[in-house]
Design a protein around this motif. Structure first.
Motif, mmCIF file in Angstrom:
data_model
loop_
_atom_site.group_PDB
_atom_site.id
_atom_site.type_symbol
_atom_site.label_atom_id
_atom_site.label_comp_id
_atom_site.label_asym_id
_atom_site.label_seq_id
_atom_site.Cartn_x
_atom_site.Cartn_y
_atom_site.Cartn_z
ATOM 1 N N ILE A 40 0.847 -1.192 0.000
ATOM 2 C CA ILE A 40 0.000 0.000 0.000
ATOM 3 C C ILE A 40 0.883 1.242 0.000
ATOM 4 C CG2 ILE A 40 -1.956 -1.144 1.097
ATOM 5 C CD1 ILE A 40 -1.110 0.215 3.729
ATOM 6 N N HIS A 41 0.322 2.343 -0.505
ATOM 7 C CA HIS A 41 1.073 3.588 -0.645
ATOM 8 C C HIS A 41 0.281 4.729 -0.027
ATOM 9 C CE1 HIS A 41 3.922 1.887 -3.616
ATOM 10 N NE2 HIS A 41 2.909 1.075 -3.818
ATOM 11 N N GLN A 42 0.924 5.474 0.815
ATOM 12 C CA GLN A 42 0.277 6.608 1.465
ATOM 13 C C GLN A 42 -0.224 7.611 0.430
ATOM 14 O OE1 GLN A 42 2.838 8.720 4.129
ATOM 15 N NE2 GLN A 42 1.224 10.054 4.860
ATOM 16 N N GLY A 43 0.577 7.884 -0.593
ATOM 17 C CA GLY A 43 0.205 8.856 -1.621
ATOM 18 C C GLY A 43 -0.960 8.406 -2.489
ATOM 19 N N LEU A 44 -1.340 7.136 -2.396
ATOM 20 C CA LEU A 44 -2.487 6.611 -3.157
ATOM 21 C C LEU A 44 -3.647 6.296 -2.220
ATOM 22 C CD1 LEU A 44 -0.593 4.144 -5.541
ATOM 23 C CD2 LEU A 44 -1.259 6.511 -5.997
ATOM 24 N N ASN A 45 -3.734 7.036 -1.124
ATOM 25 C CA ASN A 45 -4.784 6.817 -0.112
ATOM 26 C C ASN A 45 -4.775 5.386 0.426
ATOM 27 O OD1 ASN A 45 -5.760 9.453 -0.118
ATOM 28 N ND2 ASN A 45 -7.049 9.031 -1.895
ATOM 29 N N TYR A 46 -3.590 4.866 0.654
ATOM 30 C CA TYR A 46 -3.386 3.543 1.236
ATOM 31 C C TYR A 46 -3.980 2.424 0.388
ATOM 32 C CZ TYR A 46 -1.711 6.316 5.039
ATOM 33 O OH TYR A 46 -1.003 7.227 5.780
ATOM 34 N N LEU A 47 -3.878 2.605 -0.927
ATOM 35 C CA LEU A 47 -4.233 1.555 -1.878
ATOM 36 C C LEU A 47 -2.944 1.042 -2.514
ATOM 37 C CD1 LEU A 47 -7.159 3.340 -3.762
ATOM 38 C CD2 LEU A 47 -7.369 1.564 -2.028
ATOM 39 N N PHE A 52 -5.408 1.346 -7.101
ATOM 40 C CA PHE A 52 -5.567 2.747 -7.482
ATOM 41 C C PHE A 52 -5.859 2.879 -8.973
ATOM 42 C CE2 PHE A 52 -3.947 6.885 -8.839
ATOM 43 C CZ PHE A 52 -4.634 7.726 -7.980
ATOM 44 N N GLU A 53 -5.116 2.165 -9.801
ATOM 45 C CA GLU A 53 -5.333 2.225 -11.249
ATOM 46 C C GLU A 53 -6.722 1.714 -11.620
ATOM 47 O OE1 GLU A 53 -3.455 0.558 -15.408
ATOM 48 O OE2 GLU A 53 -2.312 0.345 -13.576
ATOM 49 N N ASN A 54 -7.142 0.609 -11.016
ATOM 50 C CA ASN A 54 -8.485 0.087 -11.298
ATOM 51 C C ASN A 54 -9.564 1.070 -10.886
ATOM 52 O OD1 ASN A 54 -7.445 -2.301 -12.318
ATOM 53 N ND2 ASN A 54 -7.608 -3.388 -10.365
ATOM 54 N N LYS A 55 -9.389 1.718 -9.754
ATOM 55 C CA LYS A 55 -10.348 2.723 -9.280
ATOM 56 C C LYS A 55 -10.423 3.888 -10.251
ATOM 57 C CE LYS A 55 -11.418 5.444 -5.183
ATOM 58 N NZ LYS A 55 -10.992 5.816 -3.822
ATOM 59 N N GLN A 56 -9.250 4.353 -10.750
ATOM 60 C CA GLN A 56 -9.220 5.462 -11.691
ATOM 61 C C GLN A 56 -9.883 5.099 -13.016
ATOM 62 O OE1 GLN A 56 -8.206 8.627 -10.924
ATOM 63 N NE2 GLN A 56 -8.128 7.718 -8.900
ATOM 64 N N LYS A 58 -12.326 2.943 -13.427
ATOM 65 C CA LYS A 58 -13.774 2.899 -13.196
ATOM 66 C C LYS A 58 -14.359 4.309 -13.163
ATOM 67 C CE LYS A 58 -13.860 -1.496 -10.796
ATOM 68 N NZ LYS A 58 -14.026 -2.183 -9.519
ATOM 69 N N LEU A 59 -13.634 5.254 -12.582
ATOM 70 C CA LEU A 59 -14.109 6.641 -12.533
ATOM 71 C C LEU A 59 -14.136 7.286 -13.911
ATOM 72 C CD1 LEU A 59 -12.298 7.928 -9.302
ATOM 73 C CD2 LEU A 59 -14.731 7.390 -9.576
ATOM 74 N N ALA A 60 -13.192 6.884 -14.761
ATOM 75 C CA ALA A 60 -13.109 7.473 -16.107
ATOM 76 C C ALA A 60 -14.157 6.881 -17.054
ATOM 77 C CB ALA A 60 -11.717 7.239 -16.683
ATOM 78 N N ALA A 61 -14.684 5.722 -16.717
ATOM 79 C CA ALA A 61 -15.647 5.058 -17.600
ATOM 80 C C ALA A 61 -17.036 5.636 -17.510
ATOM 81 C CB ALA A 61 -15.696 3.564 -17.272
#
Length: 61
Positions: A40-47, A52-56, A58-61
Motif C-alpha cells: 500500500i502507498h500513502q500517496g495513493l490513499n493507502y491503496l 488505485f489504477e483500477n479505481k481510476q 472505473k471513474l473514467a468510464a
C-alpha cells in the motif's frame, strides 16, 4: 530515490544474489508480484498501485 530504497530494503538485501539474471528476475518479481499487488502507498490513499489504477479506470468510464 525512495523507490530504489524500498526495493533494496524490502527485497534485494534479503536475498543472496549471485548473477545478473537472478537480480533481473528478483527485481521483476518485486515490482509485479509485491510492489504493484500488495504494497500500500500513502500517496495513493493507502491503496496498492493496481487498486488505485483500477479505481481510476472505473471513474473514467
Amino acid at each position: 530515490e525512495s523507490w530504489h530504497g524500498h526495493l533494496k530494503r524490502e527485497w534485494l538485501y534479503r536475498h543472496s544474489i549471485k548473477e545478473f539474471n537472478q537480480a533481473k528476475h528478483e527485481v521483476f518479481w518485486y515490482i509485479e508480484s509485491f510492489y504493484n499487488q500488495n504494497r500500500i502507498h500513502q500517496g495513493l490513499n493507502y491503496l496498492t498501485p493496481n487498486e488505485f489504477e483500477n479505481k481510476q479506470q472505473k471513474l473514467a468510464a
